[in-house]
Design a protein around this motif. Structure first.
Motif, mmCIF file in Angstrom:
data_model
loop_
_atom_site.group_PDB
_atom_site.id
_atom_site.type_symbol
_atom_site.label_atom_id
_atom_site.label_comp_id
_atom_site.label_asym_id
_atom_site.label_seq_id
_atom_site.Cartn_x
_atom_site.Cartn_y
_atom_site.Cartn_z
ATOM 1 N N LYS A 283 52.350 87.665 21.954
ATOM 2 C CA LYS A 283 51.743 88.529 22.972
ATOM 3 C C LYS A 283 52.855 89.251 23.754
ATOM 4 O O LYS A 283 52.775 90.468 23.988
ATOM 5 C CB LYS A 283 50.876 87.670 23.901
ATOM 6 N N SER A 325 40.164 79.907 20.228
ATOM 7 C CA SER A 325 39.823 81.316 20.402
ATOM 8 C C SER A 325 39.792 81.678 21.891
ATOM 9 O O SER A 325 40.295 82.723 22.314
ATOM 10 C CB SER A 325 38.463 81.543 19.743
ATOM 11 N N ARG A 326 39.198 80.753 22.693
ATOM 12 C CA ARG A 326 39.100 81.024 24.141
ATOM 13 C C ARG A 326 40.495 81.140 24.748
ATOM 14 O O ARG A 326 40.794 82.057 25.513
ATOM 15 C CB ARG A 326 38.307 79.903 24.801
ATOM 16 N N LYS A 329 42.114 84.346 23.850
ATOM 17 C CA LYS A 329 41.526 85.461 24.629
ATOM 18 C C LYS A 329 42.122 85.490 26.024
ATOM 19 O O LYS A 329 42.399 86.561 26.569
ATOM 20 C CB LYS A 329 40.002 85.335 24.691
ATOM 21 N N GLU A 330 42.333 84.286 26.600
ATOM 22 C CA GLU A 330 42.945 84.238 27.936
ATOM 23 C C GLU A 330 44.350 84.839 27.913
ATOM 24 O O GLU A 330 44.808 85.429 28.874
ATOM 25 C CB GLU A 330 43.017 82.789 28.439
ATOM 26 N N ASP A 334 43.093 88.819 20.437
ATOM 27 C CA ASP A 334 41.906 88.563 19.642
ATOM 28 C C ASP A 334 42.231 87.471 18.629
ATOM 29 O O ASP A 334 43.393 87.205 18.330
ATOM 30 C CB ASP A 334 41.481 89.841 18.896
#
Ligand code: GLA
Length: 707
Positions: A283, A325-326, A329-330, A334
């Motif tokens: 990220k 996944s959560r 997302k945080e 994706d």
């Protein structure tokens, strides 16, 4: 005679378009013209076809009849004038009252008058996809075919027929591809009078389809383009067609996300905390999507077990896929997931529950491939089950992306769902089952980005591209090999379909060391992603990567959707991608091996607007001191022992400034005279204008039109 359609038994002894075993056991047919009409194109039954979003394409349907058997043959010609493409396909209808067996039904046939022809094919193997070979067409038959069950990396279904002296910019060139993902066959041969017969379609080898009265069988579509502007002109026509009429859905024209894939960073050793560490670094570097590759399901810790058991391993992922996944997302990423739905290991719950769902022959030892078996997709019960299972995973994972893998070739082809006399239908019925499955899933999840994969490029074809807007082009992520592989794909497939990742150096497949610049530059000419352990990178490498990804985001519209030109191939690869409005372009120069005393190099662009003034520039870059070995002593005030601690220490802090190109120049000059690049290092000295063009080095050049 040159024929539009050739059947067996009436005197034409060339490779036929159609062969049918009639009810009386004979093989002759005599299809004669009955009618021709114009109508709207339709995809073949059970298969994807070219997509005509604007309802602009027109179909000519020609009907022919074989009186004795009552069989009707329909030939379809779909004209896509916007891309200068004709798609051909065919349908056989059993209008008689007895069953017949179709042994061959081609998609297209082209008979040419006497001329000299060459055929170019793209062969390969795992990690060596799309190697180009040109052969003269002569009196011995040339066959480009696959019999692996898939379209295969051994022989991609795309072929070119062209004048023997055609070049990138001149000469007549036909490009022909099939919208099909299974066994295929294309042949070219001169007859005794020097005329060329070319046919292309499903491979007739072991193909035998029983057609009952009233039933029909369709061939896949063959896409045909032509250009007098050589291979380059043909490729750009084909690219436009694939972008507009093959790829579909919300992702058709959308810039593709920069993903990080866990495979070469972790292999099977995946777990939540490890992945989250990788995700954080990705990220920060600028990735947009995190892809969890193999190893997340069942008891999978190597490739001996668990294919088929598509439930999460809670020891590795205590919070399940939804928990991971959560958290992603945080972080602002994706989530995407790897699956290999078509396969099963015998060491799996699925196999224990449904041993009769695999493609193997009862009573015979099965020949395994990568320790796994293929599920019998000819059986609708299996595809229904898979549609439900894959849906469940996508829903649980909240997936934005799926990497759909398929990692073996067929062996012991057999479907328990078919009687003995219909086993010759198995391979094609498998492909129909695959399409049924992919159709159901892409309809249900229209926004999910599906990426195709088959041990890399073992199923890189137009059939898969109808469902998967991009395909993992090769398990070989070495930048130099990739330059060749991606150049191979570029003959038939646009860059928006070719996925390409930056990976570790030394590279895991070749152990070759390449500079970060080279790895980025090659991946940028495709759908760029990342596939290595970013956590272990030194801080300056992370910074460099972040800057590269930022640059890619600014230029990916041009790189993924621009017009692509191969300017030079061989030891030096030169490419350019030009935006549709011709105002922006990116060029690449990649050198495989260095040669001394070749200081002077031009960059001659293509596809620009002659009358526009462009700013032509490269980005400033640094030259590694270590590259110069003991030459460091020609400038150092104290002696530095090569490869010593001191040498590495100095190299960490002293970066040499390399050349930067910058000029304002018209498109006409850029395309005709070219830009004389700064002189390369030639063994006689270095200054800040020297272009160090050593083994595996590359540069990107940017062109932007001024107002
Ligand atoms: C195939 C794919 C790779 C990777 C592995 C996982 O080889 O091509 O990218 O997904 O499978 O097993």
């Amino acid at each position: 005679m040159r024929l539009e359609l050739s059947s067996y038994g009436k005197g034409d002894i060339r490779d036929p378009f159609i062969v049918v075993r009639n009810a009386d056991g004979s093989f002759s047919s005599d299809f004669l013209f009955e009618k021709a009409e114009k109508c709207a194109p339709k995809p073949p039954e059970g298969m994807p076809g070219a997509y005509d979003g604007a309802d602009e394409a027109e179909r000519l349907a020609v009907t022919l009849k074989d009186k004795a058997s009552g069989l009707t043959l329909e030939l379809y010609y779909d004209v896509y004038a916007d891309c200068d493409v004709i798609c051909r396909s065919s349908r056989i209808v059993n209008g008689g009252d007895k069953p017949v067996t179709v042994l061959r039904l081609m998609s297209t046939q082209l008979d040419f008058s006497k001329d000299e022809w060459a055929m170019t094919v793209f062969h390969g193997a795992w990690a060596r996809e799309m190697e180009k070979q040109t052969l003269p067409v002569g009196y011995a038959k040339l066959v480009n075919s696959s019999f692996t069950g898939t379209s295969s990396s051994r022989s991609n279904p795309f072929v070119m027929l062209h004048e023997p002296d055609a070049t990138e910019t001149a000469g007549a060139c036909y490009g022909i591809n099939l919208i099909y993902s299974g066994n295929h066959y294309s042949s070219a041969q001169l007859n005794s009078f020097g005329k060329l017969r070319f046919v292309s379609g499903i491979n007739p080898e072991q193909f035998a389809w029983t057609l009952l009265p009233g039933e029909t069988l369709d061939s896949p579509q063959a896409v045909m383009v032509f250009s007098r502007k050589g291979f380059g002109g043909m490729s750009r026509n084909m690219h436009r067609f694939v972008r507009r009429h093959i790829v579909r859905g919300p992702w058709r024209d959308r810039e593709r996300p920069i993903l990080i894939n866990s495979w070469e960073a972790c292999y099977f050793d995946v777990n939540e905390s490890r992945l989250l560490r990788l995700a954080k670094e990705a990220k920060k570097a600028g990735a947009e999507l995190f892809v969890l590759d193999d190893g997340w399901f069942g008891e999978r810790s190597d490739d001996f077990s668990s294919l088929g058991d598509w439930y999460v391993n809670t020891k590795k992922f205590p919070n399940g896929l939804s928990g991971l996944s959560r958290k992603l997302k945080e972080l602002g990423l994706d989530f995407g997931i790897w699956m290999e739905p078509e396969m099963v290991n015998t060491d799996s719950r699925l196999y224990r529950e449904h041993p009769d769902w695999t493609m193997d022959i009862p009573g015979r030892e099965h020949s395994e491939g990568r320790n796994q078996r293929i599920l019998d997709l000819a059986n609708a019960e299996v595809t229904d089950y898979l549609a439900e299972t894959v849906s469940g995973v996508l829903e649980e994972a909240g997936a934005a992306y799926v990497k759909w893998d398929m990692n073996r070739i067929f062996s012991d082809v057999f479907s328990r769902s078919l009687p003995a006399e219909r086993q010759g239908e198995t391979a094609h019925r498998y492909v129909l089952g695959l399409y049924r499955l992919m159709e159901a899933l892409t309809r249900k999840f229209p926004d999910v980005l599906f990426e195709g994969c088959s041990s890399g490029g073992n199923r890189f074809d137009l059939g898969i591209l109808c469902y998967c807007p991009q395909i993992w082009a090769s398990d070989n992520t070495d930048a130099v090999c990739r330059a060749r592989i991606q150049e191979g794909y570029s003959y038939a497939y646009p860059m928006s379909t070719v996925s390409a990742h930056i990976s570790a150096s030394p590279n895991h497949q070749t152990l070759r060391r390449t500079a970060p610049e080279t790895r980025f530059d090659v991946a940028a000419f495709g759908v760029l992603g990342l596939e290595y352990n970013l956590c272990d990178l030194p801080a300056d490498a992370k910074k460099e990567l972040a800057a590269q990804l930022e640059l890619y985001r600014r230029w990916r519209g041009v790189l993924q959707y621009g017009d692509f030109y191969r300017l030079q191939s061989g030891n030096v690869h030169k490419w350019i991608c030009v935006s549709p409005d011709r105002r922006r372009a990116v060029g690449l120069v990649l050198r495989e091996l260095a040669e001394p005393n070749t200081q002077y190099e031009d960059f001659k662009a293509a596809g620009l607007e002659p009358g526009l003034i462009y700013r032509f520039y490269s980005l400033p870059h640094k030259v590694e001191l270590m590259k110069f070995g003991d030459l460091v002593n020609t400038v150092s005030p104290v002696h530095i022992k090569q490869d010593s601690q001191a040498h590495y220490l100095v190299a960490r802090f002293v970066k040499l400034a390399g050349e930067t190109e910058e000029c304002r120049v018209s498109g006409a000059v850029l395309m005709n005279a070219g830009i004389r690049l700064s002189p390369a290092y030639g063994g006689t000295g270095f200054n800040e204008h020297t272009r160090v063009s050593s083994d595996f080095s590359s540069r990107l050049y940017f062109m932007e039109a001024e107002d």
